[in-house]
Motif scaffolding. Structure first.
Motif, PDB file in Angstrom:
ATOM      1  N   ARG A  89      26.180  97.984 -17.077  1.00 39.13           N
ATOM      2  CA  ARG A  89      27.239  98.342 -18.017  1.00 39.13           C
ATOM      3  C   ARG A  89      26.701  98.869 -19.332  1.00 39.13           C
ATOM      4  O   ARG A  89      27.368  99.635 -20.015  1.00 39.13           O
ATOM      5  CB  ARG A  89      28.076  97.110 -18.340  1.00 39.13           C
TER       6      ARG A  89
ATOM      7  N   LYS B 286      23.864 107.320 -14.321  1.00 35.98           N
ATOM      8  CA  LYS B 286      24.624 106.612 -15.342  1.00 35.98           C
ATOM      9  C   LYS B 286      25.685 105.718 -14.717  1.00 35.98           C
ATOM     10  O   LYS B 286      26.064 105.878 -13.547  1.00 35.98           O
ATOM     11  CB  LYS B 286      25.277 107.631 -16.282  1.00 35.98           C
TER      12      LYS B 286
ATOM     13  N   GLU C  96      28.817 105.605 -15.112  1.00 34.38           N
ATOM     14  CA  GLU C  96      30.020 106.268 -14.593  1.00 34.38           C
ATOM     15  C   GLU C  96      29.792 106.912 -13.235  1.00 34.38           C
ATOM     16  O   GLU C  96      30.750 107.151 -12.494  1.00 34.38           O
ATOM     17  CB  GLU C  96      30.571 107.290 -15.597  1.00 34.38           C
ATOM     18  N   HIS C  97      28.523 107.200 -12.902  1.00 34.33           N
ATOM     19  CA  HIS C  97      28.249 107.720 -11.564  1.00 34.33           C
ATOM     20  C   HIS C  97      28.521 106.651 -10.512  1.00 34.33           C
ATOM     21  O   HIS C  97      29.033 106.941  -9.422  1.00 34.33           O
ATOM     22  CB  HIS C  97      26.794 108.195 -11.468  1.00 34.33           C
TER      23      HIS C  97
ATOM     24  N   HIS D 258      30.507 113.212  -8.593  1.00 32.49           N
ATOM     25  CA  HIS D 258      29.621 112.975  -9.717  1.00 32.49           C
ATOM     26  C   HIS D 258      28.399 113.860  -9.526  1.00 32.49           C
ATOM     27  O   HIS D 258      28.190 114.433  -8.456  1.00 32.49           O
ATOM     28  CB  HIS D 258      29.198 111.507  -9.817  1.00 32.49           C
ATOM     29  N   LYS D 259      27.605 113.967 -10.585  1.00 33.69           N
ATOM     30  CA  LYS D 259      26.484 114.898 -10.552  1.00 33.69           C
ATOM     31  C   LYS D 259      25.140 114.227 -10.306  1.00 33.69           C
ATOM     32  O   LYS D 259      24.114 114.902 -10.291  1.00 33.69           O
ATOM     33  CB  LYS D 259      26.435 115.661 -11.884  1.00 33.69           C
TER      34      LYS D 259
ATOM     35  N   LEU E 210      32.315  85.778 -13.796  1.00 33.40           N
ATOM     36  CA  LEU E 210      31.866  86.505 -12.607  1.00 33.40           C
ATOM     37  C   LEU E 210      30.606  87.311 -12.874  1.00 33.40           C
ATOM     38  O   LEU E 210      29.680  87.330 -12.069  1.00 33.40           O
ATOM     39  CB  LEU E 210      32.978  87.427 -12.102  1.00 33.40           C
TER      40      LEU E 210
ATOM     41  N   PHE F 165      39.012  86.453  -8.263  1.00 36.94           N
ATOM     42  CA  PHE F 165      38.711  86.184  -9.669  1.00 36.94           C
ATOM     43  C   PHE F 165      39.828  86.673 -10.574  1.00 36.94           C
ATOM     44  O   PHE F 165      40.656  87.436 -10.182  1.00 36.94           O
ATOM     45  CB  PHE F 165      37.396  86.865 -10.061  1.00 36.94           C
TER      46      PHE F 165
ATOM     47  N   ARG G 258      33.712  96.701 -21.405  1.00 41.70           N
ATOM     48  CA  ARG G 258      32.555  96.289 -20.604  1.00 41.70           C
ATOM     49  C   ARG G 258      31.906  95.030 -21.130  1.00 41.70           C
ATOM     50  O   ARG G 258      31.279  94.292 -20.377  1.00 41.70           O
ATOM     51  CB  ARG G 258      31.496  97.387 -20.631  1.00 41.70           C
ATOM     52  N   ASP G 259      32.004  94.842 -22.445  1.00 44.23           N
ATOM     53  CA  ASP G 259      31.244  93.758 -23.070  1.00 44.23           C
ATOM     54  C   ASP G 259      32.106  92.634 -23.611  1.00 44.23           C
ATOM     55  O   ASP G 259      31.583  91.702 -24.210  1.00 44.23           O
ATOM     56  CB  ASP G 259      30.396  94.338 -24.213  1.00 44.23           C
TER      57      ASP G 259
ATOM     58  N   TYR H  78      37.207  92.014 -17.572  1.00 37.57           N
ATOM     59  CA  TYR H  78      36.792  93.343 -17.126  1.00 37.57           C
ATOM     60  C   TYR H  78      36.937  93.500 -15.613  1.00 37.57           C
ATOM     61  O   TYR H  78      37.422  94.518 -15.117  1.00 37.57           O
ATOM     62  CB  TYR H  78      35.346  93.567 -17.557  1.00 37.57           C
ATOM     63  N   GLU H  79      36.545  92.452 -14.872  1.00 37.44           N
ATOM     64  CA  GLU H  79      36.613  92.575 -13.409  1.00 37.44           C
ATOM     65  C   GLU H  79      38.047  92.675 -12.899  1.00 37.44           C
ATOM     66  O   GLU H  79      38.277  93.155 -11.788  1.00 37.44           O
ATOM     67  CB  GLU H  79      35.867  91.425 -12.719  1.00 37.44           C
TER      68      GLU H  79
ATOM     69  N   ILE I  60      38.697  96.320 -12.915  1.00 34.48           N
ATOM     70  CA  ILE I  60      38.014  96.969 -11.793  1.00 34.48           C
ATOM     71  C   ILE I  60      38.783  96.726 -10.490  1.00 34.48           C
ATOM     72  O   ILE I  60      39.047  97.651  -9.716  1.00 34.48           O
ATOM     73  CB  ILE I  60      36.572  96.429 -11.660  1.00 34.48           C
TER      74      ILE I  60
ATOM     75  N   ASP J 203      27.234 114.568 -24.518  1.00 31.27           N
ATOM     76  CA  ASP J 203      26.643 114.310 -23.205  1.00 31.27           C
ATOM     77  C   ASP J 203      26.594 112.814 -22.899  1.00 31.27           C
ATOM     78  O   ASP J 203      25.636 112.313 -22.315  1.00 31.27           O
ATOM     79  CB  ASP J 203      25.233 114.911 -23.101  1.00 31.27           C
TER      80      ASP J 203
ATOM     81  N   LEU K  38      29.559 110.116 -21.637  1.00 39.04           N
ATOM     82  CA  LEU K  38      30.978 109.989 -21.312  1.00 39.04           C
ATOM     83  C   LEU K  38      31.615 108.798 -22.010  1.00 39.04           C
ATOM     84  O   LEU K  38      32.720 108.885 -22.540  1.00 39.04           O
ATOM     85  CB  LEU K  38      31.164 109.867 -19.795  1.00 39.04           C
ATOM     86  N   ASN K  39      30.900 107.682 -22.014  1.00 41.04           N
ATOM     87  CA  ASN K  39      31.474 106.477 -22.603  1.00 41.04           C
ATOM     88  C   ASN K  39      31.715 106.676 -24.098  1.00 41.04           C
ATOM     89  O   ASN K  39      32.756 106.295 -24.631  1.00 41.04           O
ATOM     90  CB  ASN K  39      30.535 105.298 -22.358  1.00 41.04           C
TER      91      ASN K  39
ATOM     92  N   ARG L 193      33.894 116.692 -15.071  1.00 47.36           N
ATOM     93  CA  ARG L 193      33.025 116.053 -14.091  1.00 47.36           C
ATOM     94  C   ARG L 193      31.777 115.601 -14.821  1.00 47.36           C
ATOM     95  O   ARG L 193      31.376 116.209 -15.816  1.00 47.36           O
ATOM     96  CB  ARG L 193      32.629 117.022 -12.973  1.00 47.36           C
ATOM     97  N   PHE L 194      31.164 114.547 -14.300  1.00 48.60           N
ATOM     98  CA  PHE L 194      30.058 113.967 -15.059  1.00 48.60           C
ATOM     99  C   PHE L 194      28.944 113.483 -14.151  1.00 48.60           C
ATOM    100  O   PHE L 194      29.125 113.307 -12.982  1.00 48.60           O
ATOM    101  CB  PHE L 194      30.576 112.791 -15.896  1.00 48.60           C
TER     102      PHE L 194
END
Lengths: 260, 260
Positions: free
Chosen positions: A3, A11, A13-14, A51-52, A174, A260, B3-4, B12-13, B16, B172, B174-175, B259-260
């Motif tokens: 993260r 990365k 995000e990939h 993704h790239k 988790l 969870f 994320r943190d 966070y989970e 997801i 460059d 994304l986050n 796209r990334f």
């Protein structure tokens, strides 16, 4: 990659994009709509559309596709056994599909005398000897912990998934439980991606250090893990195969009821 | 939540798990296999199966379902227009489905004189007056920036998606680009979830502070954003509606080719 840490060409995000794009082929795996090799190839192809980065989940797909094809196993140990049987029932065409998947994903793998994935002779050998996926994985170098895990009925992931569930109950966090699970495996396994890039001694040293950290009192452990992670990142050491086994571990924990 | 940072009962989970579980209903939305309200209800139901939090993505589903039903629009502005038309074509039954979705998700929303979502009279009113989704959203309190965004053809998300693409090209990362996009919106909008919990003055103060940060030189900005985030978290201030608009912004940026 996690993260909080990216590599220049790989990365967080990939991984998210790859995971999301896997949904359709994972559903196909659950319904056994394609053969094992076709599914793995499709997973890599679909992942690549969104993704790239080059390789994100090649090892994870090798581990997950057989498990998903046996999603309805009554528990994780049974899923591992059925997945092994599923591998034994593949054909050499499945091996060729996986070879193609590897070429698309540019995964880093260890060489071996007979079946170096980077060698065009591999395709000829697979075809002439009709080497199916199970046989091919059985011929993998002993350090290839992913191939070994699969032909050993996922025994490591099954065991670790039980630890993961226990750690989650204990910690009620988790992410913390997953991090412990990953580091516990790192302390017990030698990651082939470290061996291939830095040599066996470096890989052994990483496992030894992880083991020392896992033996610390719980209150110190997470902070030391974070320090160790930073150290590995600074050195460009990426235990990617242990990360893949963490993925199969999480999947099996969920199969056994983790929520969870 | 990011994320943190987790809240005790929202982690966070959960986001997801909710995002992953949305795939089937999002595909149904793209194929218009169910009505708008049925899709939103289904999204909330499916999300609830896979995690233990209550509301994770109610606002996001309201925003995304109409956009996904118009996934093949030629660009984001057109997607916004078509989504508005799609809302106008719904029926009061769709409103009832969304009311059910709200009850399942326990979303926090602002009250209004006629259509307080927490009030059982709402169901009667929707049925008797045959209030469709468009009309219902038009009656939402002026501070409900999600309802307003939808009936205004997603103009905020369309504009922000262009900024997101530009910031991503520039940075460059994304986050980082998404964080800037979120904070830029926070500086321009008053989040109704802050109003409902802490009052309008507190919400205005948050936007003012975000605006000051966005005006800083780029090198200072991200660090100040992190400090500000920590401050909000310590105070339990969660700009959840601006977060939802960030989701529709990301989606539209991808529709326009990110796209990334």
């Amino acid at each position: 990659v996690d993260r909080d840490h990216n590599f220049p060409d790989l990365k967080y995000e990939h991984f998210i994009a790859s995971a999301v794009s896997s949904f359709p082929v994972f559903r196909m795996a659950a319904k056994k709509e394609l053969s094992c090799g076709e599914l793995i190839l499709r997973a890599v192809e679909d992942s690549s559309k969104w993704h790239k980065a080059k390789n994100v989940h090649f090892g994870a797909f090798l581990l997950l596709i057989p498990l998903l094809a046996n999603w309805d196993a009554e528990n994780s140990a049974k899923a591992g056994e059925l997945s092994l049987q599923y591998l034994k029932n593949t054909t050499y065409k499945d091996s060729l599909h996986v070879l193609n998947a590897f070429r698309i994903s540019s995964a880093r793998v260890m060489g071996s005398k007979k079946l170096d994935l980077r060698d065009d002779d591999t395709e000829r050998f697979i075809t002439e000897e009709r080497v199916n996926l199970y046989k091919w994985m059985s011929m993998a170098p002993k350090d290839n912990i992913i191939a070994k895990e699969i032909i050993n009925s996922y025994t490591i992931s099954v065991k670790q998934s039980r630890k993961l569930i226990e750690w989650y109950k204990e910690l009620d966090d988790l992410n913390h439980a997953i991090v412990l699970c990953y580091h516990d495996m790192l302390s017990r396994l030698i990651d082939p991606l470290i061996i291939s890039k830095f040599g066996r001694d470096a890989a052994l040293e990483v496992s030894k250090k992880a083991g020392e950290i896992m033996n610390l009192p719980e209150k110190q452990r997470l902070d030391k893990i974070k320090e160790f992670d930073e150290e590995l990142i600074e050195k460009g050491i990426n235990p990617g195969s242990v990360a893949d086994l963490t993925i199969s571990t999480i999947y099996l924990a969920m199969l056994d009821g983790l929520r969870f």
